[in-house]
Design an enzyme around this catalytic site. Structure first.
Site, PDB file in Angstrom:
ATOM      1  N   GLU A 255       0.834  -1.204   0.000  1.00 48.85           N
ATOM      2  CA  GLU A 255       0.000   0.000   0.000  1.00 48.85           C
ATOM      3  C   GLU A 255       0.865   1.249   0.000  1.00 48.85           C
ATOM      4  O   GLU A 255       1.655   1.478   0.930  1.00 48.85           O
ATOM      5  CB  GLU A 255      -0.928   0.021   1.212  1.00 48.85           C
ATOM      6  CG  GLU A 255      -1.811   1.269   1.261  1.00 48.85           C
ATOM      7  CD  GLU A 255      -2.684   1.345   2.489  1.00 48.85           C
ATOM      8  OE1 GLU A 255      -3.313   2.405   2.706  1.00 48.85           O
ATOM      9  OE2 GLU A 255      -2.719   0.355   3.248  1.00 48.85           O
ATOM     10  N   LYS A 387      -7.719 -15.609  16.273  1.00 39.68           N
ATOM     11  CA  LYS A 387      -7.949 -15.229  14.875  1.00 39.68           C
ATOM     12  C   LYS A 387      -9.400 -14.847  14.591  1.00 39.68           C
ATOM     13  O   LYS A 387      -9.900 -15.042  13.477  1.00 39.68           O
ATOM     14  CB  LYS A 387      -7.506 -16.364  13.929  1.00 39.68           C
ATOM     15  CG  LYS A 387      -6.028 -16.720  14.033  1.00 39.68           C
ATOM     16  CD  LYS A 387      -5.675 -17.867  13.093  1.00 39.68           C
ATOM     17  CE  LYS A 387      -4.177 -18.164  13.126  1.00 39.68           C
ATOM     18  NZ  LYS A 387      -3.753 -18.751  14.396  1.00 39.68           N
ATOM     19  N   ASP A 463       2.260 -14.411  12.664  1.00 40.98           N
ATOM     20  CA  ASP A 463       1.115 -15.015  11.990  1.00 40.98           C
ATOM     21  C   ASP A 463       0.194 -13.900  11.503  1.00 40.98           C
ATOM     22  O   ASP A 463      -0.437 -13.224  12.318  1.00 40.98           O
ATOM     23  CB  ASP A 463       0.370 -15.927  12.969  1.00 40.98           C
ATOM     24  CG  ASP A 463      -0.731 -16.736  12.290  1.00 40.98           C
ATOM     25  OD1 ASP A 463      -1.109 -16.381  11.156  1.00 40.98           O
ATOM     26  OD2 ASP A 463      -1.208 -17.711  12.895  1.00 40.98           O
ATOM     27  N   HIS A 561      -2.994  10.029  -1.622  1.00 38.90           N
ATOM     28  CA  HIS A 561      -3.155   8.704  -2.232  1.00 38.90           C
ATOM     29  C   HIS A 561      -3.211   8.802  -3.752  1.00 38.90           C
ATOM     30  O   HIS A 561      -2.706   7.910  -4.453  1.00 38.90           O
ATOM     31  CB  HIS A 561      -4.407   8.013  -1.698  1.00 38.90           C
ATOM     32  CG  HIS A 561      -4.167   7.277  -0.410  1.00 38.90           C
ATOM     33  ND1 HIS A 561      -3.745   5.976  -0.368  1.00 38.90           N
ATOM     34  CD2 HIS A 561      -4.281   7.682   0.882  1.00 38.90           C
ATOM     35  CE1 HIS A 561      -3.605   5.597   0.899  1.00 38.90           C
ATOM     36  NE2 HIS A 561      -3.923   6.616   1.675  1.00 38.90           N
TER      37      HIS A 561
END
Length: 576
Positions: A255, A387, A463, A561
């Site tokens: 990004e 998670k 992770d 952006h």
């Protein structure tokens, strides 16, 4: 290397049927030269007579020595005091044993190696048993490697043999997951699997790199059935001045503006004297679910586990799983006749999921003695919660709970962040607090904490899926000192990181951890490296929040952006 030692290549007909080579004659001169000698090759006497002599000698002297040692024990004579006859008997015993071992052992070892070599290269076996490895189960299992003799030959194998293996994989005769164990070369296995996949799917993998990666390092621990690796650029934000130390923070992202924005936040924090952090909690959780025949019986287990008098016994049982695992607490929840048991423990410098799971299993086995009617439904019942966004992690914490704060003076807000304190405070209240509440957010009272957490996680081998609960964050902004300074803080109750295990041992990720000074386990204070990494993550989030909120307040978000996060390159023609 002599090519005659190489395993024979399978021959195939036009239809793909395997044609077996005619075996060379056993009396060929070349075979006689390379045939390993046996003990019987130099026997001057008939074979049966020589064998009988050595068999008799072996058992007779063994009997004689045992008889002599028995007499010495009865007479209290030291066993190490031996006579000349006993020395001769010992020498005869050793000599006869060597002969018998050589005569009967060489053929057995040679035949065993030959069978192992043949099995390792027999890639045309299409029976169902081929789907099961030598341990009797499907992967993931310990990989059975080919003998060293064969592995030395592997790099010189021709492309014709690779082609045969690729065809076998495409036709389904050879499972793709078994290539590493059958071939013994991880990189070559990945290349063969990649080519077989392209032929099966009818799609090209051009653009996905294969070269330049250590496939041995991921075998059996990080990634199964690799066909290449994905390139993610790593940039540096900082220096981040945190608790009096400077850190250059590695961030892996695709990004645009993310690292530049975080870097601007780091600059604002640095110019204002730095940020400070506090570690509130450090404990990984696992919550199995068990079932009883009645709610009354389930409540008895809950009262037993939460009784302080039983905690010491349960801790001893739990802590046997690891020298770093230390049980901190047990919290139970009941749903009917089902009990959800949330164990919390410290895990040193490891993230600790496997460590806490082993400890939980120890306790469950122990509880079966007193609660033999307990039915263990699963080692994880989602009360952990791993998670997944969950209120229990937001309230109770999981992994490392950290709060990080900084005071940014008015001049820095105006010159570096290009906005003002009043605008930041108002935006934070309406966006991060009220806006998130209207959306029904769970732990999402922030601008983009997940952005920074994900980038640092990928760079340091964490992770990525645990970004979900690790990004729980509430960002607070307040004008202080009569509106002249800005107090900004992030509170993150469940940052789940480790500096050993998993992806942290890979070369690239290990280098990023080394850059931060948290590589591996801390020898002085177990757990110190992982705790420091958690505070660095929180400090980086603080910088990212500060910069993004300033860009929104100043109306610069879309403009930046459009300038830095758009590509004019036509990517549709890169891979086809």
């Amino acid at each position: 290397m002599d090519s005659r030692r190489r395993p024979p290549k399978p021959l195939r007909s036009a239809s793909g049927e395997v044609l077996h080579r005619k075996q060379p004659s056993p009396v060929a001169d070349d075979d006689q030269i390379h045939r390993s000698p046996k003990a019987s090759d130099a026997l001057p006497l008939p074979l049966y007579l020589t064998n009988a002599v050595f068999f008799t000698l072996f058992f007779s002297v063994a009997y004689y020595l045992l008889h002599r040692w028995r007499d010495k024990i009865r007479n209290s004579t030291p066993l190490h005091v031996v006579t000349l006859s006993e020395i001769a008997a010992i020498v005869s015993l050793i000599a006869s044993f060597i002969y018998l071992l050589g005569f009967f052992g060489i053929d057995f070892v040679q035949s065993f190696i030959a069978r192992a070599s043949h099995d390792a290269w027999d890639l045309d076996d299409a029976t169902p048993n081929f789907l099961i490895d030598d341990n009797g189960c499907q992967p993931p299992c310990p990989i059975v490697r080919t003998p060293n003799l064969d592995r030395q030959v592997l790099p010189t194998l021709s492309s014709e043999e690779d082609e045969d293996i690729i065809k076998s994989v495409v036709e389904g005769k050879v499972p793709s997951y078994s290539l590493e164990s059958k071939i013994g070369d991880c990189k070559r296995a990945a290349a063969i699997r990649r080519e077989a996949l392209q032929r099966t799917a009818g799609r090209s993998l051009q653009g996905l790199p294969l070269e330049g990666f250590d496939y041995e390092s991921i075998l059996g621990q990080c990634c199964e059935m690799p066909v290449g690796y994905v390139q993610i650029p790593v940039g540096i934000a900082g220096p981040l001045l945190l608790d009096g130390f400077e850190y250059s923070v590695p961030m892996a992202t695709t990004e645009g503006c993310l690292i530049a924005s975080t870097n601007r936040g780091c600059k604002a924090i640095h110019l204002s004297g730095g940020a400070t952090s506090v570690l509130l909690r450090d404990g990984m959780t696992r919550a199995p679910v068990v079932r009883f025949n009645s709610a009354k019986r389930a409540s008895e287990l809950k009262f037993f586990l939460e009784d302080p008098e039983n905690f010491e016994t349960l801790s001893i049982v739990f802590n046997r799983s690891s020298r770093f695992a230390r049980l901190q607490g047990i919290q139970c929840a009941i749903a009917g006749k089902n009990v959800y048991i949330r164990f919390t423990c410290s895990t040193g410098d490891a993230m600790g999921m496997n460590m806490v799971s082993k400890g939980v299993q120890n306790v469950l086995d122990f509880l079966q003695n007193d609660f033999d009617d307990m039915d263990v439904i699963g080692i994880s019942g989602n009360f952990c919660s791993d998670k997944k966004p969950a209120a229990v992690n937001w309230i109770e914490g999981r992994g490392k709970s950290v709060v990080c704060e900084a005071v940014i003076n008015e001049e820095v807000v105006k010159k570096v962040l290009k906005t003002n304190i009043h605008a930041l405070v108002e935006l934070n209240m309406l966006k991060n607090l009220a806006g998130s509440a209207i959306a029904g957010a769970l732990g999402g009272y922030n601008a983009h904490a997940s952005n920074i957490v994900s980038a640092v996680f990928i760079a340091t081998g964490q992770d990525p899926a645990q970004n979900i609960e690790s990004s729980h964050c509430i960002t607070m902004m307040e004008a202080i000192n009569n509106g002249k300074d800005l107090h900004v803080s992030v509170t993150m109750p469940s940052i789940e990181v480790g500096t050993v295990g998993g992806g942290t041992q890979l070369a690239s990720q290990s280098a990023c951890l080394n850059l931060l000074g948290v590589k591996g386990a801390s020898k002085e204070s177990p757990g110190a490296n992982s705790r420091l990494l958690a505070t660095i993550v929180a400090g980086s989030v603080l910088a990212g929040e500060l910069s993004l909120m300033s860009a929104i307040a100043a109306g610069q978000l879309v403009k930046s952006h459009m300038k830095y996060n758009r590509s004019s390159k036509d990517m549709s023609k890169v891979a086809c």
